[in-house]
Design an enzyme around this catalytic site. Structure first.
Site, PDB file in Angstrom:
ATOM      1  N   HIS A 126       0.867  -1.179   0.000  1.00 50.44           N
ATOM      2  CA  HIS A 126       0.000   0.000   0.000  1.00 50.44           C
ATOM      3  C   HIS A 126       0.906   1.233   0.000  1.00 50.44           C
ATOM      4  O   HIS A 126       2.030   1.187   0.514  1.00 50.44           O
ATOM      5  CB  HIS A 126      -0.838  -0.049   1.282  1.00 50.44           C
ATOM      6  CG  HIS A 126      -1.879   1.007   1.408  1.00 50.44           C
ATOM      7  ND1 HIS A 126      -1.588   2.287   1.833  1.00 50.44           N
ATOM      8  CD2 HIS A 126      -3.214   0.988   1.202  1.00 50.44           C
ATOM      9  CE1 HIS A 126      -2.705   2.997   1.870  1.00 50.44           C
ATOM     10  NE2 HIS A 126      -3.706   2.236   1.487  1.00 50.44           N
ATOM     11  N   ASP A 203       3.214  -4.377   7.894  1.00 52.80           N
ATOM     12  CA  ASP A 203       1.973  -3.619   7.784  1.00 52.80           C
ATOM     13  C   ASP A 203       0.835  -4.620   7.995  1.00 52.80           C
ATOM     14  O   ASP A 203       0.533  -5.422   7.112  1.00 52.80           O
ATOM     15  CB  ASP A 203       1.920  -2.967   6.393  1.00 52.80           C
ATOM     16  CG  ASP A 203       0.578  -2.300   6.114  1.00 52.80           C
ATOM     17  OD1 ASP A 203      -0.384  -2.522   6.883  1.00 52.80           O
ATOM     18  OD2 ASP A 203       0.494  -1.571   5.110  1.00 52.80           O
ATOM     19  N   GLN A 206      -4.407  -5.205   7.005  1.00 59.86           N
ATOM     20  CA  GLN A 206      -5.409  -6.112   6.415  1.00 59.86           C
ATOM     21  C   GLN A 206      -5.321  -7.517   6.989  1.00 59.86           C
ATOM     22  O   GLN A 206      -6.031  -8.415   6.525  1.00 59.86           O
ATOM     23  CB  GLN A 206      -5.241  -6.167   4.888  1.00 59.86           C
ATOM     24  CG  GLN A 206      -5.417  -4.842   4.195  1.00 59.86           C
ATOM     25  CD  GLN A 206      -6.849  -4.298   4.264  1.00 59.86           C
ATOM     26  OE1 GLN A 206      -7.778  -4.994   4.672  1.00 59.86           O
ATOM     27  NE2 GLN A 206      -7.029  -3.052   3.867  1.00 59.86           N
ATOM     28  N   LYS A 229     -10.334  -0.750  10.593  1.00 59.13           N
ATOM     29  CA  LYS A 229     -10.482  -1.930   9.729  1.00 59.13           C
ATOM     30  C   LYS A 229     -10.812  -3.168  10.553  1.00 59.13           C
ATOM     31  O   LYS A 229     -11.141  -4.211  10.004  1.00 59.13           O
ATOM     32  CB  LYS A 229      -9.198  -2.160   8.941  1.00 59.13           C
ATOM     33  CG  LYS A 229      -8.893  -1.032   7.949  1.00 59.13           C
ATOM     34  CD  LYS A 229      -7.734  -1.368   7.087  1.00 59.13           C
ATOM     35  CE  LYS A 229      -7.125  -0.183   6.386  1.00 59.13           C
ATOM     36  NZ  LYS A 229      -7.966   0.411   5.353  1.00 59.13           N
ATOM     37  N   CYS A 369      -4.904   2.502  -3.649  1.00 60.81           N
ATOM     38  CA  CYS A 369      -3.658   3.016  -3.035  1.00 60.81           C
ATOM     39  C   CYS A 369      -2.546   1.983  -3.163  1.00 60.81           C
ATOM     40  O   CYS A 369      -1.725   1.804  -2.245  1.00 60.81           O
ATOM     41  CB  CYS A 369      -3.850   3.404  -1.579  1.00 60.81           C
ATOM     42  SG  CYS A 369      -5.137   4.621  -1.342  1.00 60.81           S
TER      43      CYS A 369
HETATM   44  N1  C6P Z   1      -6.305   0.587   2.870  1.00 63.60           N
HETATM   45  C1  C6P Z   1      -8.128   0.209   1.342  1.00 63.60           C
HETATM   46  O1  C6P Z   1      -9.215   0.497   0.830  1.00 63.60           O
HETATM   47  P1  C6P Z   1      -5.020   3.845   7.291  1.00 63.60           P
HETATM   48  O2  C6P Z   1      -5.627   4.698   6.231  1.00 63.60           O
HETATM   49  O3  C6P Z   1      -3.823   4.491   7.931  1.00 63.60           O
HETATM   50  O4  C6P Z   1      -6.006   3.316   8.266  1.00 63.60           O
HETATM   51  O5  C6P Z   1      -4.497   2.514   6.542  1.00 63.60           O
HETATM   52  C2  C6P Z   1      -3.597   2.612   5.477  1.00 63.60           C
HETATM   53  C3  C6P Z   1      -3.325   1.260   4.933  1.00 63.60           C
HETATM   54  C4  C6P Z   1      -2.071   0.706   5.104  1.00 63.60           C
HETATM   55  N2  C6P Z   1      -1.786  -0.532   4.695  1.00 63.60           N
HETATM   56  C5  C6P Z   1      -2.705  -1.309   4.105  1.00 63.60           C
HETATM   57  C6  C6P Z   1      -2.342  -2.704   3.697  1.00 63.60           C
HETATM   58  C7  C6P Z   1      -3.992  -0.806   3.888  1.00 63.60           C
HETATM   59  O6  C6P Z   1      -4.908  -1.571   3.298  1.00 63.60           O
HETATM   60  C8  C6P Z   1      -4.307   0.512   4.290  1.00 63.60           C
HETATM   61  C9  C6P Z   1      -5.646   1.117   3.992  1.00 63.60           C
HETATM   62  C10 C6P Z   1      -7.649   0.998   2.529  1.00 63.60           C
HETATM   63  O7  C6P Z   1      -7.446  -0.710   0.919  1.00 63.60           O
HETATM   64  C11 C6P Z   1      -7.790   2.477   2.303  1.00 63.60           C
HETATM   65  S1  C6P Z   1      -6.700   3.083   1.050  1.00 63.60           S
END
Ligand code: C6P
Length: 411
Positions: A126, A203, A206, A229, A369
């Site tokens: 991401h 990370d 997910q 999430k 993203c």
């Molecule tokens: N992905 C998606 O629709 P935040 O925004 O900080 O809570 O998470 C960022 C982020 C970082 N790593 C991974 C693997 C992610 O999936 C995400 C967020 C969302 O896939 C929003 S772009």
């Protein structure tokens, strides 16, 4: 070993008020959980209770409400820490995964990296696990390298010998891909990176909603997650790090609460994790996230994982059997969690999403993203259905019927 519990989808759905609200006059099929998951009554009530009965600033006021808020906040840290197998003082509150990774980049990266050092990323990341490292590389002279994917969108472990060098200081890798659902073989990656003398940042945005995480058993050095999430509030997340790394790292932000003593020219720092928590934190968010962790513990992450596995496998099988539909990511369901991303010959992902929306089905369309994933797949965008434990096979059937309708419209 205790037997895996079973999950009753009707019972868990009743815990989520929004799932029984019709959208545009039809029942909602919410398949955008990777972007943000819905909130159970338990979390909504915990946040409500906090604001009604416990709110004041934390670690400051010597009064009853100040004590209640501080207790709720630190108790939340302990419960969230227990949920991921961590010690409470290794858990730094952040706004989410993005801020957690930026914290490591801004504190550890800027302080520790020099010209010629290497940061190993993967093309599956991401943007939150790419851009902070690009910023660090620009400031320190460090070099970015990438582990590539194969034609099933799994990481190419055969390339590790080539890209892990004696200059590699960090491997930053996603546990589960948000764009593909690929579950990465962390044990092998961590072992290889550590053998090369590099630290490992995972990370976990997910992964945490879909499987039991034990950060100590995993053996990485940093683990980042987002509360929203995993059925908690927005604006709260966690950076877990090994305690000695947190001790060594300089602060990320300066301000109130992160200091021990402030003098005119310099200051000394509070103990970890408070050293990294400048300013008034998201107290209600922490309380809500702890409630989400308690809720997930009661359902059982083993039950969540086993149940979701079947629903995601079913979605993958139905969609990949459709003519003109291409599904991305691993074919083996054992290597996939939460996501089925696809494109259609006839229709752009935005058109797919628009037609699905008109039938009450929420998915995400775009690059998610993860533009390096799109580059690898040779597309500008995909349609992504992403699942939580409250989704059902019947919802997959509705998704598939809607995708058939897209074909009829655009063929
Ligand atoms: N992905 C998606 O629709 P935040 O925004 O900080 O809570 O998470 C960022 C982020 C970082 N790593 C991974 C693997 C992610 O999936 C995400 C967020 C969302 O896939 C929003 S772009």
């Amino acid at each position: 070993m205790p037997a895996t519990r079973t999950l009753d989808p009707a019972a868990v759905r009743a815990d989520f008020p929004i799932l029984s609200e019709p959208v545009g006059g039809q029942p909602l099929v919410y398949l955008d959980n990777a972007a943000s998951a819905q909130k159970p009554e338990r979390v909504i009530r915990a946040v409500d209770h906090y604001y009604r009965h416990q709110h004041a600033n934390v670690h400051r006021g010597i009064h009853e409400l100040g004590r209640r808020a501080t207790e709720a906040y630190e108790d939340a840290r302990a419960r969230v820490a227990a949920f991921i197998g961590a010690d409470p003082d290794e858990v730094v509150w952040t706004r989410g995964t993005t801020e957690a990774i930026n914290l490591v980049a801004g504190a550890w990266g800027i302080d520790s990296l020099d010209e010629g050092d290497e940061i190993l990323l993967t093309t599956m990341e991401h943007h939150s696990n790419i851009v902070p490292w690009q910023l660090v590389a620009a400031r320190t002279g460090a070099r970015l390298r990438y582990l590539e994917m194969d034609d099933e969108e799994c990481l190419r472990l055969d390339m590790l010998d080539e890209v892990l060098t004696d200059r590699t200081r960090l491997l930053a890798v996603t546990h589960v891909s948000n764009a593909l659902g690929t579950v990465n073989p962390l044990a092998a990656l961590i072992e290889a990176a550590h053998a090369a003398g590099a630290l490992v940042l995972v990370d976990g945005a997910q992964a945490v909603p879909h499987m039991q995480i034990d950060v100590h058993a995993l053996g990485a050095d940093f683990y980042a997650l987002s509360g929203h999430k995993m059925f908690g509030p927005t604006g709260i997340g966690v950076l877990w790090a090994r305690r000695e790394l947190l001790e060594e790292m300089p602060p990320y932000h300066g301000g109130g609460e992160m200091i021990r003593v402030v003098r005119r020219e310099s200051s000394t720092w509070a103990d970890v994790p408070h050293k990294f928590e400048a300013g008034t934190p998201n107290i209600a968010g922490a309380v809500g996230l702890a409630a989400a962790c308690d809720y997930l513990t009661e359902i059982g992450m083993d039950a969540v994982q086993a149940y979701e596995h079947e629903v995601v496998r079913y979605a993958y099988e139905c969609l990949s059997a459709m003519e003109g539909v291409r599904v991305y990511g691993p074919r083996d369901p054992a290597n996939r969690a939460g996501v089925v991303a696809f494109t259609m010959d006839e229709a752009h992902p935005h058109d797919i999403s628009t037609v699905l929306d008109s039938r009450g089905i929420a998915i995400r369309a775009g690059h998610h993203c993860a533009q390096l994933v799109m580059e690898h797949c040779g597309v500008a965008a995909t349609a992504r259905a992403s699942f939580a434990f409250y989704n059902t096979r019947e919802e997959v059937d509705r998704l598939v019927q809607a995708v058939e309708a897209v074909r009829r419209i655009f063929a």
